[in-house]
Motif scaffolding. Structure first.
Motif, mmCIF file in Angstrom:
data_model
loop_
_atom_site.group_PDB
_atom_site.id
_atom_site.type_symbol
_atom_site.label_atom_id
_atom_site.label_comp_id
_atom_site.label_asym_id
_atom_site.label_seq_id
_atom_site.Cartn_x
_atom_site.Cartn_y
_atom_site.Cartn_z
ATOM 1 N N LEU A 124 0.867 -1.186 0.000
ATOM 2 C CA LEU A 124 0.000 0.000 0.000
ATOM 3 C C LEU A 124 0.899 1.229 0.000
ATOM 4 C CD1 LEU A 124 -2.675 1.484 0.120
ATOM 5 C CD2 LEU A 124 -2.632 1.232 2.613
ATOM 6 N N TRP A 125 0.865 1.960 -1.115
ATOM 7 C CA TRP A 125 1.653 3.181 -1.285
ATOM 8 C C TRP A 125 0.724 4.343 -0.960
ATOM 9 C CZ3 TRP A 125 4.818 4.263 -6.382
ATOM 10 C CH2 TRP A 125 5.505 5.465 -6.255
ATOM 11 N N ALA A 126 0.870 4.876 0.257
ATOM 12 C CA ALA A 126 -0.018 5.932 0.733
ATOM 13 C C ALA A 126 0.810 7.098 1.249
ATOM 14 C CB ALA A 126 -0.926 5.407 1.847
ATOM 15 N N VAL A 127 0.378 8.303 0.967
ATOM 16 C CA VAL A 127 1.122 9.493 1.389
ATOM 17 C C VAL A 127 1.188 9.552 2.909
ATOM 18 C CG1 VAL A 127 0.551 10.841 -0.665
ATOM 19 C CG2 VAL A 127 -0.946 10.952 1.342
ATOM 20 N N THR A 128 2.169 10.273 3.427
ATOM 21 C CA THR A 128 2.267 10.476 4.872
ATOM 22 C C THR A 128 0.990 11.142 5.372
ATOM 23 O OG1 THR A 128 3.345 12.612 4.487
ATOM 24 C CG2 THR A 128 4.777 10.715 4.842
ATOM 25 N N GLY A 129 0.476 10.645 6.484
ATOM 26 C CA GLY A 129 -0.741 11.220 7.044
ATOM 27 C C GLY A 129 -2.014 10.770 6.362
ATOM 28 N N ALA A 130 -1.942 9.682 5.575
ATOM 29 C CA ALA A 130 -3.140 9.198 4.874
ATOM 30 C C ALA A 130 -4.083 8.443 5.800
ATOM 31 C CB ALA A 130 -2.733 8.294 3.710
ATOM 32 N N GLY A 131 -3.612 8.099 7.004
ATOM 33 C CA GLY A 131 -4.438 7.317 7.919
ATOM 34 C C GLY A 131 -4.238 5.827 7.732
ATOM 35 N N LYS A 132 -2.974 5.432 7.512
ATOM 36 C CA LYS A 132 -2.697 4.010 7.244
ATOM 37 C C LYS A 132 -3.122 3.122 8.416
ATOM 38 C CE LYS A 132 1.743 4.489 6.223
ATOM 39 N NZ LYS A 132 1.996 5.941 6.174
ATOM 40 N N THR A 133 -2.895 3.594 9.641
ATOM 41 C CA THR A 133 -3.239 2.770 10.804
ATOM 42 C C THR A 133 -4.734 2.469 10.827
ATOM 43 O OG1 THR A 133 -1.421 3.729 12.074
ATOM 44 C CG2 THR A 133 -3.165 2.633 13.315
ATOM 45 N N GLU A 134 -5.544 3.501 10.638
ATOM 46 C CA GLU A 134 -6.996 3.296 10.659
ATOM 47 C C GLU A 134 -7.451 2.388 9.525
ATOM 48 O OE1 GLU A 134 -5.949 6.602 13.140
ATOM 49 O OE2 GLU A 134 -5.459 6.206 11.033
ATOM 50 N N MET A 135 -6.747 2.422 8.402
ATOM 51 C CA MET A 135 -7.120 1.545 7.289
ATOM 52 C C MET A 135 -6.825 0.076 7.591
ATOM 53 S SD MET A 135 -6.286 3.644 3.790
ATOM 54 C CE MET A 135 -4.740 4.381 4.268
ATOM 55 N N LEU A 136 -6.011 -0.180 8.605
ATOM 56 C CA LEU A 136 -5.748 -1.561 9.021
ATOM 57 C C LEU A 136 -6.873 -2.135 9.877
ATOM 58 C CD1 LEU A 136 -1.988 -1.354 10.110
ATOM 59 C CD2 LEU A 136 -2.894 -2.244 7.948
ATOM 60 N N PHE A 137 -7.688 -1.260 10.476
ATOM 61 C CA PHE A 137 -8.658 -1.727 11.464
ATOM 62 C C PHE A 137 -9.648 -2.758 10.917
ATOM 63 C CE2 PHE A 137 -8.199 2.367 14.217
ATOM 64 C CZ PHE A 137 -6.932 1.951 14.607
ATOM 65 N N PRO A 138 -10.226 -2.575 9.714
ATOM 66 C CA PRO A 138 -11.136 -3.611 9.209
ATOM 67 C C PRO A 138 -10.455 -4.972 9.047
ATOM 68 C CG PRO A 138 -11.485 -1.571 8.010
ATOM 69 C CD PRO A 138 -10.249 -1.363 8.848
ATOM 70 N N THR A 139 -9.199 -4.972 8.626
ATOM 71 C CA THR A 139 -8.462 -6.234 8.493
ATOM 72 C C THR A 139 -8.226 -6.874 9.853
ATOM 73 O OG1 THR A 139 -7.358 -5.671 6.426
ATOM 74 C CG2 THR A 139 -6.236 -7.248 7.844
ATOM 75 N N ILE A 140 -7.821 -6.063 10.828
ATOM 76 C CA ILE A 140 -7.587 -6.596 12.176
ATOM 77 C C ILE A 140 -8.885 -7.171 12.740
ATOM 78 C CG2 ILE A 140 -6.911 -6.007 14.532
ATOM 79 C CD1 ILE A 140 -5.035 -3.873 13.322
ATOM 80 N N GLU A 141 -9.986 -6.448 12.546
ATOM 81 C CA GLU A 141 -11.282 -6.939 13.037
ATOM 82 C C GLU A 141 -11.647 -8.270 12.365
ATOM 83 O OE1 GLU A 141 -15.722 -5.171 13.859
ATOM 84 O OE2 GLU A 141 -14.790 -4.709 11.932
ATOM 85 N N TRP A 142 -11.477 -8.337 11.043
ATOM 86 C CA TRP A 142 -11.761 -9.581 10.319
ATOM 87 C C TRP A 142 -10.903 -10.725 10.851
ATOM 88 C CZ3 TRP A 142 -8.026 -12.099 7.334
ATOM 89 C CH2 TRP A 142 -8.476 -13.217 6.614
ATOM 90 N N ALA A 143 -9.615 -10.450 11.065
ATOM 91 C CA ALA A 143 -8.702 -11.487 11.545
ATOM 92 C C ALA A 143 -9.095 -11.976 12.935
ATOM 93 C CB ALA A 143 -7.269 -10.952 11.551
#
Length: 442
Positions: A124-143
């Motif tokens: 995932l190539w995302a600019v600094t401050g794109a909210g990468k951590t929050e974008m992980l939350f659905p995956t963590i919840e699914w896991a």
């Protein structure tokens, strides 16, 4: 001394570090710490192929000099592990985070979930401050809902320390642990592990979901041992996600070859563009700093920011420059609160905490704070921005410290340099290109 079998689930630990009783547990598998393959000693933990002249001991035994910082592996040692059982308590509502993703974030987040469902490897190539951590939350919840074990690693201790409480807060009913070289808390078996990439050397086929944040940064980038640690830590059926704002050439080659799939997010979570850099040429700046002086233009800017109570980071390329710039500011008798900080600074974490709590007006820092640390509403000044220490990726990350908060999505990024080096120009170009991509999406 390890006394409980759960501390070995998906881990690889020296047999001698286990209690006598645990060493004979029926579920434990033991491999030689060093194995001879094709006539050469190979470390079972880090897979390093060892040179006999370097690995030999006076006793006639051999040891691994590559991963010695994680405890010595030698030909007298056994490496113990227990198969990962995914023995986690069911959590009915695992995610306590109640925030919302933007449409673009949600699309990236769903793409990440699909990556792990398909057991793939993805960038995932995302600019600094794109909210990468929050974008992980659905995956963590699914896991979590599927009883999977999650590992989130970064090369940088600072990144792990900042990331862990956010993960804890978002999944407060789920067991989690933070591991790094300065950790004081003992290891415990948890469903979510946040750790430095070096700590992955202690895991073996542990994680179903593995995320490597800031994958382009030292010491992970270009380090075969740490890449091996990641491969060993993931289960054969697991998936892998790389996160970065500045992918290096090896990552881009992996994308081009098809080894990695790729997703893009060129805009920050608050929808504002990246602050663009202002390049200020000061031909004598390097010589002046060497004499513990600062150009009048720089000193005026520092005084102006302090007077306006505008907090900032002041980047310099070397540790020697920290003292020189600090001395120059002290002579001007500007009434301000500041500290200097560098990677080996024993008080580094305390100084960063002081900046975060607004006890300081600014930090004078080396590239140690170029990424992974967020101070809302700051500006950034870079002195000798054309120094070879500042790669284009480093400058992009440094610029990315500015404008991360929705309450102040803009700010100044001032690059002071003798010449417009290739890195300075590449930084300017990359930020403008990302902003152009962001405009096309809006």
């Amino acid at each position: 001394m390890i006394n409980h079998i759960s501390e070995l689930y998906g881990r690889q630990i020296k047999l001698s570090d286990l209690s006598e009783e645990l060493q004979h547990h029926p579920d434990i598998h033991v491999r030689p710490a060093l194995a001879k393959i094709a006539g050469r000693w190979v470390c079972t933990r880090c897979q390093a192929k060892l040179k006999p002249t370097l690995a030999g001991l006076p006793s006639g035994q051999f040891y691994c000099y590559e991963c010695i910082q994680m405890g010595r592996m030698d030909t007298l040692q056994g490496l113990a592990t227990v198969d990962e059982p995914n023995r986690f308590a069911a959590v009915k509502h695992p995610m306590s985070w109640r925030g919302h993703l933007t449409a673009l974030q949600a699309a990236c987040a769903q793409q990440i979930v699909e990556v792990f469902k398909d057991h793939r490897r993805h960038l995932l190539w995302a600019v600094t401050g794109a909210g990468k951590t929050e974008m992980l939350f659905p995956t963590i919840e699914w896991a979590i809902r599927h009883g999977l074990r999650i590992g989130i690693a970064s090369p940088r201790v600072d990144v792990c320390i900042e990331l862990f409480p956010r993960i804890q807060a978002a999944f407060d009913g789920v067991s989690s642990v933070l591991l790094h070289g300065k950790s004081e808390a003992p290891y415990q078996y948890c469903q979510i592990t946040v750790c430095t990439t070096h700590q992955l050397l202690r895991f073996y086929h542990a994680f179903d979901v593995m995320v490597i944040d800031e994958v382009d940064v030292f010491p992970f980038s270009g380090n075969p041992m740490l890449h091996t640690a990641v491969s060993n830590a993931i289960k054969p059926s697991g998936g892998l996600l790389y996160l970065t704002a500045t992918p290096d050439r090896s990552l881009l080659r992996a994308v081009k070859s098809g080894y990695l799939s790729v997703g893009y997010l060129p805009i920050r979570y608050h929808g504002h563009l990246l602050p663009e850099v202002t390049i200020i040429k000061l031909p004598k700046i390097a010589a002046q700093i060497k004499e513990s002086r600062l150009p009048g233009q720089v000193m005026t800017m520092i005084g102006r920011l302090v007077a306006a109570k505008q907090r900032f980071l002041l980047f310099v390329p070397t540790i020697q420059d920290l003292q020189r710039v600090g001395a120059a500011i002290s002579r001007e008798k500007i009434r301000c609160r500041y500290e200097t900080v560098f990677s080996a600074d024993p008080k580094r974490l305390e100084k960063v905490a002081a900046m975060r709590s607004r006890s300081l007006d600014f930090l004078i820092t080396t590239t140690i704070l170029e990424r992974g640390v967020t101070f809302p509403g700051i500006d950034v000044l870079v002195l000798k921005a054309d120094d070879r220490i500042f790669s284009s990726a480093a400058l992009v990350q440094i610029a990315g410290r500015v404008g991360r908060n929705s309450e102040r999505p803009g700010g100044q990024v001032l690059l002071y340099c003798s010449t417009r080096s290739s890195s300075v120009k590449a930084c300017d170009r990359q930020i403008k290109q990302m902003n152009q991509k962001a405009r096309q999406l809006s």
